[in-house]
Design a protein around this motif. Sequence first.
Motif, PDB file in Angstrom:
ATOM      1  N   ARG A  32      39.185 -17.756   9.119  1.00 44.12           N
ATOM      2  CA  ARG A  32      37.969 -18.083   8.434  1.00 44.12           C
ATOM      3  C   ARG A  32      37.178 -17.145   7.690  1.00 44.12           C
ATOM      4  O   ARG A  32      37.035 -17.123   6.462  1.00 44.12           O
ATOM      5  N   LYS A  33      37.027 -16.090   8.344  1.00 46.97           N
ATOM      6  CA  LYS A  33      36.463 -14.904   7.854  1.00 46.97           C
ATOM      7  C   LYS A  33      37.438 -14.267   6.748  1.00 46.97           C
ATOM      8  O   LYS A  33      36.879 -13.734   5.759  1.00 46.97           O
ATOM      9  N   ASN A 108      30.165  -7.695  12.157  1.00 43.96           N
ATOM     10  CA  ASN A 108      29.783  -9.188  12.551  1.00 43.96           C
ATOM     11  C   ASN A 108      30.750  -9.280  13.715  1.00 43.96           C
ATOM     12  O   ASN A 108      31.934  -9.203  13.868  1.00 43.96           O
ATOM     13  N   ALA A 110      31.797 -12.050  16.379  1.00 40.78           N
ATOM     14  CA  ALA A 110      31.940 -13.463  16.366  1.00 40.78           C
ATOM     15  C   ALA A 110      31.317 -14.255  17.573  1.00 40.78           C
ATOM     16  O   ALA A 110      30.981 -15.323  17.452  1.00 40.78           O
ATOM     17  N   HIS A 111      31.697 -13.864  18.819  1.00 37.96           N
ATOM     18  CA  HIS A 111      31.182 -14.499  19.991  1.00 37.96           C
ATOM     19  C   HIS A 111      29.735 -14.407  20.186  1.00 37.96           C
ATOM     20  O   HIS A 111      29.343 -15.265  20.932  1.00 37.96           O
ATOM     21  N   SER A 113      26.309 -13.126  17.838  1.00 38.78           N
ATOM     22  CA  SER A 113      26.166 -12.383  16.840  1.00 38.78           C
ATOM     23  C   SER A 113      24.982 -11.330  16.956  1.00 38.78           C
ATOM     24  O   SER A 113      25.243 -10.349  16.296  1.00 38.78           O
ATOM     25  N   THR A 120      27.502 -14.540   8.929  1.00 41.29           N
ATOM     26  CA  THR A 120      28.195 -14.916   7.618  1.00 41.29           C
ATOM     27  C   THR A 120      27.586 -16.630   7.496  1.00 41.29           C
ATOM     28  O   THR A 120      27.419 -17.178   8.448  1.00 41.29           O
ATOM     29  N   SER A 122      27.471 -20.363   5.589  1.00 38.00           N
ATOM     30  CA  SER A 122      28.511 -21.504   4.860  1.00 38.00           C
ATOM     31  C   SER A 122      28.418 -21.205   3.532  1.00 38.00           C
ATOM     32  O   SER A 122      27.196 -21.226   2.719  1.00 38.00           O
ATOM     33  N   THR A 134      22.618 -21.114   5.487  1.00 39.58           N
ATOM     34  CA  THR A 134      22.778 -20.785   7.033  1.00 39.58           C
ATOM     35  C   THR A 134      21.439 -21.346   7.948  1.00 39.58           C
ATOM     36  O   THR A 134      20.319 -21.379   7.154  1.00 39.58           O
ATOM     37  N   ALA A 135      21.672 -21.534   9.198  1.00 32.45           N
ATOM     38  CA  ALA A 135      20.678 -21.846  10.146  1.00 32.45           C
ATOM     39  C   ALA A 135      20.476 -20.609  11.043  1.00 32.45           C
ATOM     40  O   ALA A 135      19.862 -20.764  12.067  1.00 32.45           O
ATOM     41  N   GLY A 137      22.071 -18.609  12.615  1.00 33.28           N
ATOM     42  CA  GLY A 137      22.698 -18.526  14.062  1.00 33.28           C
ATOM     43  C   GLY A 137      22.417 -19.721  14.968  1.00 33.28           C
ATOM     44  O   GLY A 137      22.566 -20.006  15.872  1.00 33.28           O
ATOM     45  N   PRO A 140      25.641 -23.336  13.407  1.00 31.33           N
ATOM     46  CA  PRO A 140      26.682 -23.187  12.331  1.00 31.33           C
ATOM     47  C   PRO A 140      27.139 -24.651  12.004  1.00 31.33           C
ATOM     48  O   PRO A 140      27.510 -24.739  10.917  1.00 31.33           O
ATOM     49  N   SER A 141      27.126 -25.710  12.843  1.00 33.58           N
ATOM     50  CA  SER A 141      27.639 -26.902  12.731  1.00 33.58           C
ATOM     51  C   SER A 141      26.574 -27.433  11.572  1.00 33.58           C
ATOM     52  O   SER A 141      27.022 -28.438  10.662  1.00 33.58           O
ATOM     53  N   SER A 143      24.929 -25.806   9.348  1.00 35.02           N
ATOM     54  CA  SER A 143      25.201 -25.181   8.032  1.00 35.02           C
ATOM     55  C   SER A 143      26.351 -25.889   7.267  1.00 35.02           C
ATOM     56  O   SER A 143      26.236 -26.032   6.160  1.00 35.02           O
ATOM     57  N   ARG A 144      27.630 -26.015   8.512  1.00 33.09           N
ATOM     58  CA  ARG A 144      28.714 -26.698   7.706  1.00 33.09           C
ATOM     59  C   ARG A 144      28.468 -27.838   7.034  1.00 33.09           C
ATOM     60  O   ARG A 144      28.824 -28.400   6.092  1.00 33.09           O
ATOM     61  N   ARG A 147      26.506 -27.758   3.853  1.00 33.56           N
ATOM     62  CA  ARG A 147      27.203 -27.356   2.869  1.00 33.56           C
ATOM     63  C   ARG A 147      28.251 -28.323   2.370  1.00 33.56           C
ATOM     64  O   ARG A 147      28.434 -28.459   0.975  1.00 33.56           O
TER      65      ARG A 147
HETATM   66  C1  LIG Z   1      25.813 -16.592  14.190  1.00 36.30           C
HETATM   67  C2  LIG Z   1      27.167 -16.706  13.646  1.00 36.30           C
HETATM   68  C3  LIG Z   1      27.841 -15.500  13.220  1.00 36.30           C
HETATM   69  C4  LIG Z   1      29.061 -15.365  12.466  1.00 36.30           C
HETATM   70  O1  LIG Z   1      30.247 -15.780  12.864  1.00 36.30           O
HETATM   71  O2  LIG Z   1      28.678 -15.045  11.340  1.00 36.30           O
HETATM   72  C5  LIG Z   1      28.176 -17.676  14.274  1.00 36.30           C
HETATM   73  C6  LIG Z   1      28.227 -17.753  15.500  1.00 36.30           C
HETATM   74  C7  LIG Z   1      28.864 -18.553  16.283  1.00 36.30           C
HETATM   75  N1  LIG Z   1      29.670 -19.598  15.953  1.00 36.30           N
HETATM   76  C8  LIG Z   1      30.055 -20.366  16.979  1.00 36.30           C
HETATM   77  C9  LIG Z   1      30.563 -21.633  16.746  1.00 36.30           C
HETATM   78  C10 LIG Z   1      31.058 -22.347  15.702  1.00 36.30           C
HETATM   79  N2  LIG Z   1      30.999 -21.855  14.277  1.00 36.30           N
HETATM   80  C11 LIG Z   1      31.509 -22.993  13.475  1.00 36.30           C
HETATM   81  C12 LIG Z   1      31.631 -22.739  11.929  1.00 36.30           C
HETATM   82  C13 LIG Z   1      31.119 -21.698  11.257  1.00 36.30           C
HETATM   83  N3  LIG Z   1      30.267 -20.632  12.010  1.00 36.30           N
HETATM   84  C14 LIG Z   1      29.500 -19.860  10.834  1.00 36.30           C
HETATM   85  C15 LIG Z   1      28.780 -18.810  10.917  1.00 36.30           C
HETATM   86  C16 LIG Z   1      28.195 -18.376  12.237  1.00 36.30           C
HETATM   87  N4  LIG Z   1      28.561 -18.832  13.196  1.00 36.30           N
HETATM   88  C17 LIG Z   1      27.068 -17.505  12.192  1.00 36.30           C
HETATM   89  C18 LIG Z   1      25.662 -18.451  12.122  1.00 36.30           C
HETATM   90  C19 LIG Z   1      25.674 -19.287  10.699  1.00 36.30           C
HETATM   91  C20 LIG Z   1      24.727 -20.381  10.975  1.00 36.30           C
HETATM   92  O3  LIG Z   1      23.803 -20.424  12.080  1.00 36.30           O
HETATM   93  O4  LIG Z   1      24.402 -20.525   9.734  1.00 36.30           O
HETATM   94  C21 LIG Z   1      30.104 -20.448   9.333  1.00 36.30           C
HETATM   95  C22 LIG Z   1      28.757 -21.374   8.970  1.00 36.30           C
HETATM   96  C23 LIG Z   1      30.563 -19.710   8.702  1.00 36.30           C
HETATM   97  C24 LIG Z   1      31.705 -18.728   8.758  1.00 36.30           C
HETATM   98  O5  LIG Z   1      32.299 -18.705   9.995  1.00 36.30           O
HETATM   99  O6  LIG Z   1      32.321 -17.985   8.036  1.00 36.30           O
HETATM  100  C25 LIG Z   1      31.123 -21.436   9.770  1.00 36.30           C
HETATM  101  C26 LIG Z   1      31.278 -22.860   9.115  1.00 36.30           C
HETATM  102  C27 LIG Z   1      31.850 -22.561   7.833  1.00 36.30           C
HETATM  103  C28 LIG Z   1      31.915 -24.064   6.840  1.00 36.30           C
HETATM  104  O7  LIG Z   1      32.600 -24.720   7.427  1.00 36.30           O
HETATM  105  O8  LIG Z   1      31.252 -24.065   6.085  1.00 36.30           O
HETATM  106  C29 LIG Z   1      31.908 -24.104  14.208  1.00 36.30           C
HETATM  107  C30 LIG Z   1      32.075 -25.333  13.581  1.00 36.30           C
HETATM  108  C31 LIG Z   1      33.597 -25.322  13.212  1.00 36.30           C
HETATM  109  O9  LIG Z   1      34.381 -24.550  13.694  1.00 36.30           O
HETATM  110  O10 LIG Z   1      33.906 -26.195  12.731  1.00 36.30           O
HETATM  111  C32 LIG Z   1      31.501 -23.715  15.432  1.00 36.30           C
HETATM  112  C33 LIG Z   1      31.797 -24.627  16.768  1.00 36.30           C
HETATM  113  C34 LIG Z   1      30.307 -25.643  16.880  1.00 36.30           C
HETATM  114  C35 LIG Z   1      28.851 -24.834  17.061  1.00 36.30           C
HETATM  115  O11 LIG Z   1      28.870 -24.036  17.967  1.00 36.30           O
HETATM  116  O12 LIG Z   1      27.962 -25.105  16.535  1.00 36.30           O
HETATM  117  C36 LIG Z   1      29.625 -19.781  18.003  1.00 36.30           C
HETATM  118  C37 LIG Z   1      30.089 -20.276  19.561  1.00 36.30           C
HETATM  119  C38 LIG Z   1      31.545 -19.630  19.927  1.00 36.30           C
HETATM  120  C39 LIG Z   1      31.875 -20.082  21.164  1.00 36.30           C
HETATM  121  O13 LIG Z   1      31.674 -21.178  21.640  1.00 36.30           O
HETATM  122  O14 LIG Z   1      32.734 -19.265  21.973  1.00 36.30           O
HETATM  123  C40 LIG Z   1      29.279 -18.498  17.587  1.00 36.30           C
HETATM  124  C41 LIG Z   1      28.513 -17.248  18.544  1.00 36.30           C
HETATM  125  C42 LIG Z   1      26.915 -17.366  18.560  1.00 36.30           C
HETATM  126  O15 LIG Z   1      26.204 -18.297  18.554  1.00 36.30           O
HETATM  127  O16 LIG Z   1      26.548 -16.230  18.814  1.00 36.30           O
END
Ligand SMILES: C[C@@]1(CC(=O)O)c2cc3[nH]c(cc4nc(cc5[nH]c(cc(n2)[C@H]1CCC(=O)O)[C@@](C)(CC(=O)O)[C@@H]5CCC(=O)O)C(CC(=O)O)=C4CCC(=O)O)c(CCC(=O)O)c3CC(=O)O
Length: 217
Positions: A32-33, A108, A110-111, A113, A120, A122, A134-135, A137, A140-141, A143-144, A147
């Motif tokens: 995705r990144k 960045n 991932a696990h 932030s 990053t 959405s 963005t929310a 952190g 992310p759900s 934000s998705r 979007r």
């Molecule tokens: C802080 C941040 C740092 C960063 O990655 O930059 C981060 C962190 C983490 N994400 C986690 C989980 C998920 N992330 C997604 C999806 C996305 N995550 C993205 C961004 C971000 N994710 C940043 C904050 C942005 C914000 O808050 O707005 C998006 C918007 C953009 C992108 O990835 O480029 C992209 C959607 C793109 C789109 O579709 O538009 C889904 C949903 C899915 O996969 O469908 C899930 C599962 C559901 C859930 O947990 O909500 C976990 C737990 C990991 C674990 O459980 O091990 C962490 C770790 C933590 O929270 O520290």
Amino acid sequence: MSDTSPYDCYPVMMRLQGKRCLIVGGGPVAERKLEGLLAAAADDIVLVSPDATAEIRELSEAGRLRWERRHYREEDMAGAWLVFAATGDKALNASVGRLAERSGKLVNVAHESELGNFITPSILRRGELLVTVTASGNSPSFSRLLRKELEARYGDEYGITVKRLGQLRKLALEQLADGKLRSDVLEQAADEALARGNERKDIQQWLNELTDKIRGR
Ligand SMILES: C[C@@]1(CC(=O)O)c2cc3[nH]c(cc4nc(cc5[nH]c(cc(n2)[C@H]1CCC(=O)O)[C@@](C)(CC(=O)O)[C@@H]5CCC(=O)O)C(CC(=O)O)=C4CCC(=O)O)c(CCC(=O)O)c3CC(=O)O
Ligand SMILES: NC(=O)C1=CN([C@@H]2O[C@H](COP(=O)(O)OP(=O)(O)OC[C@H]3O[C@@H](n4cnc5c(N)ncnc54)[C@H](O)[C@@H]3O)[C@@H](O)[C@H]2O)C=CC1
């Protein structure tokens, strides 16, 4: 006592052409990144991972990135400008984050932030129009989902609208010396474009009409 939190962020838009982007990891998150970087026309991407998703493999075969098929080594960091630590190994992600941060790079993690220095959003892309959500952190759900809602509301035509506004603005900068008139014209143009979309008007004609309209007020 300070009232700040790791969720406080400052948004920027970066140009990545000619900048080395390093992705450590080859799973769905790395993918995705990577797609985000490619959509931004990044042209120097190195991904280090012993295995990779089918999509990453294809992109690598198509020459869109260099895939180093092995475990990460500290030397990979040399020359990188932007770094993503996206492996399933949390200790490794943390150490990539630390090393990058110590050497002043953008990183960045991932696990978790907070171990990096940027996150990053959405992204909704319509040509050169970008809407980022963005929310911060918190979710992310969320934000998705937001979007996706915006995606249904703002179609491809908005990319064309923005392009036309850019052409109009270029002409206005060349032809309208009066700053107040120019900014009123450009504001009116944006207003019309948002309300009525892409009218098939010649850009020079559009500028003339807008200028007459503002002058005649
Ligand atoms: C802080 C941040 C740092 C960063 O990655 O930059 C981060 C962190 C983490 N994400 C986690 C989980 C998920 N992330 C997604 C999806 C996305 N995550 C993205 C961004 C971000 N994710 C940043 C904050 C942005 C914000 O808050 O707005 C998006 C918007 C953009 C992108 O990835 O480029 C992209 C959607 C793109 C789109 O579709 O538009 C889904 C949903 C899915 O996969 O469908 C899930 C599962 C559901 C859930 O947990 O909500 C976990 C737990 C990991 C674990 O459980 O091990 C962490 C770790 C933590 O929270 O520290
Ligand atoms: N920030 C975000 O948006 C999200 C983050 N995550 C987190 O991101 C991480 C990665 O998630 P996924 O891609 O689903 O994991 P995954 O387990 O599918 O993939 C991990 C990748 O890391 C690679 N890897 C393992 N050790 C390595 C090493 N020493 N050097 C180089 N590469 C190595 C593996 O080959 C694999 O390609 C997890 O820690 C997960 O908790 C998960 C969901 C969303």
